[in-house]
Design a protein around this motif. Structure first.
Motif, PDB file in Angstrom:
ATOM      1  N   LYS A   1       7.380   6.324   3.533  1.00 22.91           N
ATOM      2  CA  LYS A   1       7.012   6.660   4.903  1.00 22.91           C
ATOM      3  C   LYS A   1       5.592   7.226   4.994  1.00 22.91           C
ATOM      4  CE  LYS A   1      11.032   8.383   6.738  1.00 22.91           C
ATOM      5  NZ  LYS A   1      11.633   9.662   7.000  1.00 22.91           N
ATOM      6  N   THR A   2       5.158   7.876   3.919  1.00 22.84           N
ATOM      7  CA  THR A   2       3.878   8.581   3.985  1.00 22.84           C
ATOM      8  C   THR A   2       2.726   7.827   3.317  1.00 22.84           C
ATOM      9  OG1 THR A   2       4.474   9.794   1.997  1.00 22.84           O
ATOM     10  CG2 THR A   2       4.959  10.866   4.087  1.00 22.84           C
ATOM     11  N   VAL A   3       2.942   6.544   3.084  1.00 23.31           N
ATOM     12  CA  VAL A   3       1.875   5.752   2.460  1.00 23.31           C
ATOM     13  C   VAL A   3       0.620   5.784   3.338  1.00 23.31           C
ATOM     14  CG1 VAL A   3       1.135   3.419   1.858  1.00 23.31           C
ATOM     15  CG2 VAL A   3       3.414   4.190   1.217  1.00 23.31           C
ATOM     16  N   GLU A   4      -0.501   6.001   2.688  1.00 24.04           N
ATOM     17  CA  GLU A   4      -1.781   5.939   3.403  1.00 24.04           C
ATOM     18  C   GLU A   4      -2.435   4.607   3.031  1.00 24.04           C
ATOM     19  OE1 GLU A   4      -6.204   8.097   3.231  1.00 24.04           O
ATOM     20  OE2 GLU A   4      -4.723   8.454   1.654  1.00 24.04           O
ATOM     21  N   THR A   5      -2.798   3.840   4.030  1.00 22.40           N
ATOM     22  CA  THR A   5      -3.426   2.546   3.718  1.00 22.40           C
ATOM     23  C   THR A   5      -4.932   2.615   4.010  1.00 22.40           C
ATOM     24  OG1 THR A   5      -1.386   1.352   4.131  1.00 22.40           O
ATOM     25  CG2 THR A   5      -3.410   0.054   4.164  1.00 22.40           C
TER      26      THR A   5
ATOM     27  N   VAL B   1       6.856  -6.567  -0.212  1.00 16.95           N
ATOM     28  CA  VAL B   1       7.651  -7.286   0.779  1.00 16.95           C
ATOM     29  C   VAL B   1       7.134  -6.963   2.192  1.00 16.95           C
ATOM     30  CG1 VAL B   1       9.947  -7.478   1.820  1.00 16.95           C
ATOM     31  CG2 VAL B   1       9.696  -7.439  -0.673  1.00 16.95           C
ATOM     32  N   LYS B   2       6.912  -5.674   2.430  1.00 17.90           N
ATOM     33  CA  LYS B   2       6.430  -5.234   3.742  1.00 17.90           C
ATOM     34  C   LYS B   2       5.117  -5.881   4.127  1.00 17.90           C
ATOM     35  CE  LYS B   2       7.818  -0.541   4.847  1.00 17.90           C
ATOM     36  NZ  LYS B   2       7.447   0.837   4.574  1.00 17.90           N
ATOM     37  N   ASN B   3       4.298  -6.190   3.132  1.00 19.10           N
ATOM     38  CA  ASN B   3       2.951  -6.682   3.416  1.00 19.10           C
ATOM     39  C   ASN B   3       2.771  -8.171   3.124  1.00 19.10           C
ATOM     40  OD1 ASN B   3       1.191  -4.204   4.192  1.00 19.10           O
ATOM     41  ND2 ASN B   3       2.521  -3.511   2.531  1.00 19.10           N
TER      42      ASN B   3
ATOM     43  N   GLY C   1      -7.016 -17.916  -6.605  1.00 19.40           N
ATOM     44  CA  GLY C   1      -6.893 -18.137  -5.156  1.00 19.40           C
ATOM     45  C   GLY C   1      -5.933 -17.194  -4.469  1.00 19.40           C
ATOM     46  N   VAL C   2      -5.476 -16.164  -5.209  1.00 19.24           N
ATOM     47  CA  VAL C   2      -4.477 -15.241  -4.658  1.00 19.24           C
ATOM     48  C   VAL C   2      -5.153 -14.092  -3.909  1.00 19.24           C
ATOM     49  CG1 VAL C   2      -2.602 -13.638  -5.255  1.00 19.24           C
ATOM     50  CG2 VAL C   2      -2.885 -15.776  -6.542  1.00 19.24           C
ATOM     51  N   LYS C   3      -4.685 -13.847  -2.695  1.00 17.58           N
ATOM     52  CA  LYS C   3      -5.189 -12.705  -1.938  1.00 17.58           C
ATOM     53  C   LYS C   3      -4.509 -11.438  -2.457  1.00 17.58           C
ATOM     54  CE  LYS C   3      -6.235 -11.006   2.605  1.00 17.58           C
ATOM     55  NZ  LYS C   3      -7.328 -10.230   1.987  1.00 17.58           N
ATOM     56  N   ILE C   4      -5.296 -10.382  -2.620  1.00 19.10           N
ATOM     57  CA  ILE C   4      -4.796  -9.170  -3.273  1.00 19.10           C
ATOM     58  C   ILE C   4      -4.634  -8.004  -2.298  1.00 19.10           C
ATOM     59  CG2 ILE C   4      -5.388  -7.426  -5.029  1.00 19.10           C
ATOM     60  CD1 ILE C   4      -4.971  -9.992  -6.397  1.00 19.10           C
ATOM     61  N   ASP C   5      -3.462  -7.357  -2.410  1.00 22.03           N
ATOM     62  CA  ASP C   5      -3.264  -6.020  -1.848  1.00 22.03           C
ATOM     63  C   ASP C   5      -3.209  -5.100  -3.064  1.00 22.03           C
ATOM     64  OD1 ASP C   5      -2.625  -7.395   0.544  1.00 22.03           O
ATOM     65  OD2 ASP C   5      -1.357  -5.719   1.147  1.00 22.03           O
ATOM     66  N   ALA C   6      -3.390  -3.807  -2.876  1.00 18.75           N
ATOM     67  CA  ALA C   6      -3.289  -2.916  -4.037  1.00 18.75           C
ATOM     68  C   ALA C   6      -2.478  -1.683  -3.688  1.00 18.75           C
ATOM     69  CB  ALA C   6      -4.680  -2.513  -4.514  1.00 18.75           C
ATOM     70  N   VAL C   7      -1.818  -1.136  -4.706  1.00 22.63           N
ATOM     71  CA  VAL C   7      -1.105   0.124  -4.522  1.00 22.63           C
ATOM     72  C   VAL C   7      -1.524   1.080  -5.636  1.00 22.63           C
ATOM     73  CG1 VAL C   7       0.938  -0.820  -5.731  1.00 22.63           C
ATOM     74  CG2 VAL C   7       1.159   1.276  -4.373  1.00 22.63           C
ATOM     75  N   TYR C   8      -1.801   2.305  -5.230  1.00 20.71           N
ATOM     76  CA  TYR C   8      -2.170   3.349  -6.196  1.00 20.71           C
ATOM     77  C   TYR C   8      -1.194   4.508  -6.047  1.00 20.71           C
ATOM     78  CZ  TYR C   8      -4.639   7.476  -7.949  1.00 20.71           C
ATOM     79  OH  TYR C   8      -4.945   8.647  -8.588  1.00 20.71           O
ATOM     80  N   PHE C   9      -0.641   4.971  -7.162  1.00 21.64           N
ATOM     81  CA  PHE C   9       0.272   6.112  -7.148  1.00 21.64           C
ATOM     82  C   PHE C   9      -0.516   7.373  -7.462  1.00 21.64           C
ATOM     83  CE2 PHE C   9       2.767   2.359  -7.772  1.00 21.64           C
ATOM     84  CZ  PHE C   9       3.842   2.560  -6.912  1.00 21.64           C
ATOM     85  N   HIS C  10      -0.559   8.219  -6.446  1.00 20.28           N
ATOM     86  CA  HIS C  10      -1.380   9.413  -6.496  1.00 20.28           C
ATOM     87  C   HIS C  10      -0.439  10.608  -6.630  1.00 20.28           C
ATOM     88  CE1 HIS C  10      -4.879  11.755  -5.796  1.00 20.28           C
ATOM     89  NE2 HIS C  10      -4.648  12.081  -4.548  1.00 20.28           N
ATOM     90  N   ALA C  11      -0.798  11.573  -7.454  1.00 18.04           N
ATOM     91  CA  ALA C  11       0.091  12.724  -7.645  1.00 18.04           C
ATOM     92  C   ALA C  11      -0.660  14.042  -7.493  1.00 18.04           C
ATOM     93  CB  ALA C  11       0.763  12.625  -9.025  1.00 18.04           C
ATOM     94  N   PRO C  12      -1.101  14.335  -6.264  1.00 23.07           N
ATOM     95  CA  PRO C  12      -1.799  15.603  -6.079  1.00 23.07           C
ATOM     96  C   PRO C  12      -0.820  16.771  -6.224  1.00 23.07           C
ATOM     97  CG  PRO C  12      -1.369  14.543  -3.948  1.00 23.07           C
ATOM     98  CD  PRO C  12      -0.930  13.580  -5.012  1.00 23.07           C
ATOM     99  N   PRO C  13      -1.176  17.914  -6.733  1.00 21.89           N
ATOM    100  CA  PRO C  13      -2.527  18.259  -7.188  1.00 21.89           C
ATOM    101  C   PRO C  13      -2.772  17.901  -8.660  1.00 21.89           C
ATOM    102  CG  PRO C  13      -1.137  20.183  -7.325  1.00 21.89           C
ATOM    103  CD  PRO C  13      -0.254  19.062  -6.839  1.00 21.89           C
TER     104      PRO C  13
ATOM    105  N   HIS D   1      -2.977   0.670  -0.688  1.00 16.75           N
ATOM    106  CA  HIS D   1      -1.904   1.574  -0.265  1.00 16.75           C
ATOM    107  C   HIS D   1      -1.814   2.728  -1.248  1.00 16.75           C
ATOM    108  CE1 HIS D   1      -0.775  -1.758   2.354  1.00 16.75           C
ATOM    109  NE2 HIS D   1      -0.840  -2.537   1.287  1.00 16.75           N
ATOM    110  N   VAL D   2      -1.999   3.926  -0.748  1.00 13.46           N
ATOM    111  CA  VAL D   2      -1.927   5.095  -1.623  1.00 13.46           C
ATOM    112  C   VAL D   2      -0.573   5.775  -1.412  1.00 13.46           C
ATOM    113  CG1 VAL D   2      -2.991   7.297  -2.249  1.00 13.46           C
ATOM    114  CG2 VAL D   2      -4.428   5.377  -1.489  1.00 13.46           C
ATOM    115  N   VAL D   3       0.206   5.825  -2.486  1.00 17.88           N
ATOM    116  CA  VAL D   3       1.546   6.422  -2.422  1.00 17.88           C
ATOM    117  C   VAL D   3       1.465   7.830  -2.995  1.00 17.88           C
ATOM    118  CG1 VAL D   3       3.922   6.251  -3.283  1.00 17.88           C
ATOM    119  CG2 VAL D   3       2.634   4.162  -2.738  1.00 17.88           C
ATOM    120  N   ASN D   4       2.003   8.789  -2.247  1.00 19.46           N
ATOM    121  CA  ASN D   4       2.082  10.139  -2.803  1.00 19.46           C
ATOM    122  C   ASN D   4       3.319  10.215  -3.684  1.00 19.46           C
ATOM    123  OD1 ASN D   4       2.527  12.837  -3.360  1.00 19.46           O
ATOM    124  ND2 ASN D   4       1.447  13.474  -1.516  1.00 19.46           N
ATOM    125  N   PHE D   5       3.068  10.294  -4.977  1.00 20.81           N
ATOM    126  CA  PHE D   5       4.122  10.123  -5.979  1.00 20.81           C
ATOM    127  C   PHE D   5       4.571  11.461  -6.579  1.00 20.81           C
ATOM    128  CE2 PHE D   5       5.390   7.755 -10.055  1.00 20.81           C
ATOM    129  CZ  PHE D   5       6.426   7.067  -9.445  1.00 20.81           C
TER     130      PHE D   5
END
Ligand code: ATP
Ligand code: MG
Length: 393
Positions: A385-389, A280-282, A204-216, A243-247
């Motif tokens: 600051k640069t998270v893309e949602t 926390v933010k979400n 019954g839990v609502k899900i948010d997701a975070v992905y750590f992306h490391a381009p290139p 939420h895509v984090v540039n890591f």
């Protein structure tokens, strides 16, 4: 073609005075699932059941498939609704139903089960069972009674209308999304984390997701794969904010400043910290990962302890005790496996050391982290600051 589906629910039937919260959530989730199906439907709560009425043509398999992805449903019963529930009409409708569904040739054993939601009905449940059973016996030569192990169980439920059904399609079980708070899933492109998200959402839990992306170092294809995985599990979980984090900068910085064998652990500690801040933010109260004891160096007991030390919120690891094959089985069941095994690089593997520590000590890790100058704080803020949602709908 059935016009009505009667939905039976599982645990949520026993939630006392909060029951309406669960029923409303289940109704909303059913509406959401049916929104994606062609056709118009009305979804109504009624005394321990949810009724779905089709108001237009629809594709039966599509409807069943949609409902089979809704947590909280124990069983789906394609049903015949009989508005005039007077006994003579009821029996003649049931006769037509049995004839249509089971015919007169093949032999079956059967029993009738009755439920009377409408208490003023002139017959009580045992009488309905007995009289309907007798009526069917008299009208069908191919039917005989077996109350213990019948081939067919015919259910008659009397409410304002009567409902007749003889088939219960097993639902997913679990609890409706939205009844158990919200959590942040660390979603990588692998096999384990989508399964972990599915399992916790099932409660019954609502899900948010975070992905750590490391381009290139990790490609657009790797990111798209994660988006696709979020899409796949959203069929169960409903909409996901991904939420895509540039890591990259954090990862490079740790790579420069820390002993390489500690790289993965320190990197994972930063991932957990960022995930927690985003949680926390979400409005999320916990984190979810796909970790499983001993699967890789970063998942030994010692490594897990080091990673976990940065977390102040609960971290759910639903596959912690699962063998890989058991996780694969669920991954296949939920349709994620084929996507998960696409061979795109992952930010953890790009920077992995040849000989990572398998028994890190927290003291040692904290000492290494102290050597990261204030720069890391700046990079950390920048990453947040640069998270893309991306909205997965
Ligand atoms: P998975 O199959 O889920 O990728 P894994 O067996 O590859 O897991 P790790 O790479 O050590 O294991 O990751 C452990 C957990 O950390 C993952 O299950 C996931 O929850 C999280 N994780 C790892 N990499 C990432 C990432 N790039 N973005 C978000 N979460 C990640
Ligand atoms: Mg992985």
């Amino acid at each position: 073609m059935y016009k009505t589906f009667l939905v039976k629910y599982s645990e949520i039937g026993v939630k006392g005075k909060n029951r309406y919260i669960f029923e409303n959530a289940l109704r909303d989730q059913i509406i959401r699932a049916l929104d994606k199906v062609e056709g118009e439907f009305e979804v109504i709560k009624e005394q321990g059941r949810i009724l779905i009425e089709s108001l237009s043509d629809y594709d039966y398999d599509e409807v069943i498939d949609a409902l089979c992805h809704v947590f909280g449903i124990a069983g789906i019963c394609p049903a015949l609704r009989i508005d005039n529930n007077e006994w003579d009409n009821l029996t003649s409708e049931v006769k037509a139903y049995v004839e249509k569904v089971y015919g007169r040739e093949k032999k079956y054993t059967f029993k009738v089960e009755a439920k009377r939601g409408y208490k003023d009905y002139p017959k009580n449940s045992p009488q309905i069972c007995a009289d309907m059973g007798e009526f069917l016996l008299n009208n069908f030569d191919n039917l005989t009674v077996d109350v213990h192990n019948p081939d067919i169980r015919i259910d008659v439920e009397i409410r304002n209308s009567a409902y007749v059904y003889s088939q219960v399609i097993k639902g997913e079980g679990g609890m409706p999304i939205g009844t158990s708070g919200r959590a942040m899933l660390l979603l990588s492109g692998g096999i384990d984390s989508p399964v972990a998200g599915y399992m916790i959402a099932k409660r019954g839990v609502k899900i948010d997701a975070v992905y750590f992306h490391a381009p290139p170092y990790t490609s657009e294809r790797a990111k798209n794969k994660v988006i696709e995985l979020a899409n796949i599990i959203s069929k169960y979980t409903g909409p996901i904010d991904l939420h895509v984090v540039n890591f990259t900068d954090i990862q490079m910085y740790i790579y420069d400043k820390c002993p390489h064998e500690e790289l993965t652990i320190i990197m994972r500690r930063y991932m957990m910290k960022i995930a927690q801040d985003l949680a926390v933010k979400n409005g999320c109260m916990s984190l979810i990962t796909g970790e499983s004891i001993g699967q890789v160096a970063s998942q030994t007991m010692q490594s897990l302890a080091c990673t976990n030390a940065v977390c102040t919120m609960p971290v759910f690891r639903p596959v912690i005790s699962f063998d890989k094959q058991d996780i694969v089985d669920i991954s296949q069941k939920i349709g994620a496996f084929e996507t998960s095994i696409l061979p795109y690089e992952d930010c953890c593997t790009t920077f992995v050391a040849k000989h990572p520590v398998t028994k890190p000590s927290l003291k040692q890790i904290e000492k290494s982290e102290k050597k990261l100058s204030e720069d890391i704080d700046r990079l950390y803020e920048e990453a947040l600051k640069t998270v893309e949602t991306i909205l997965i709908r």
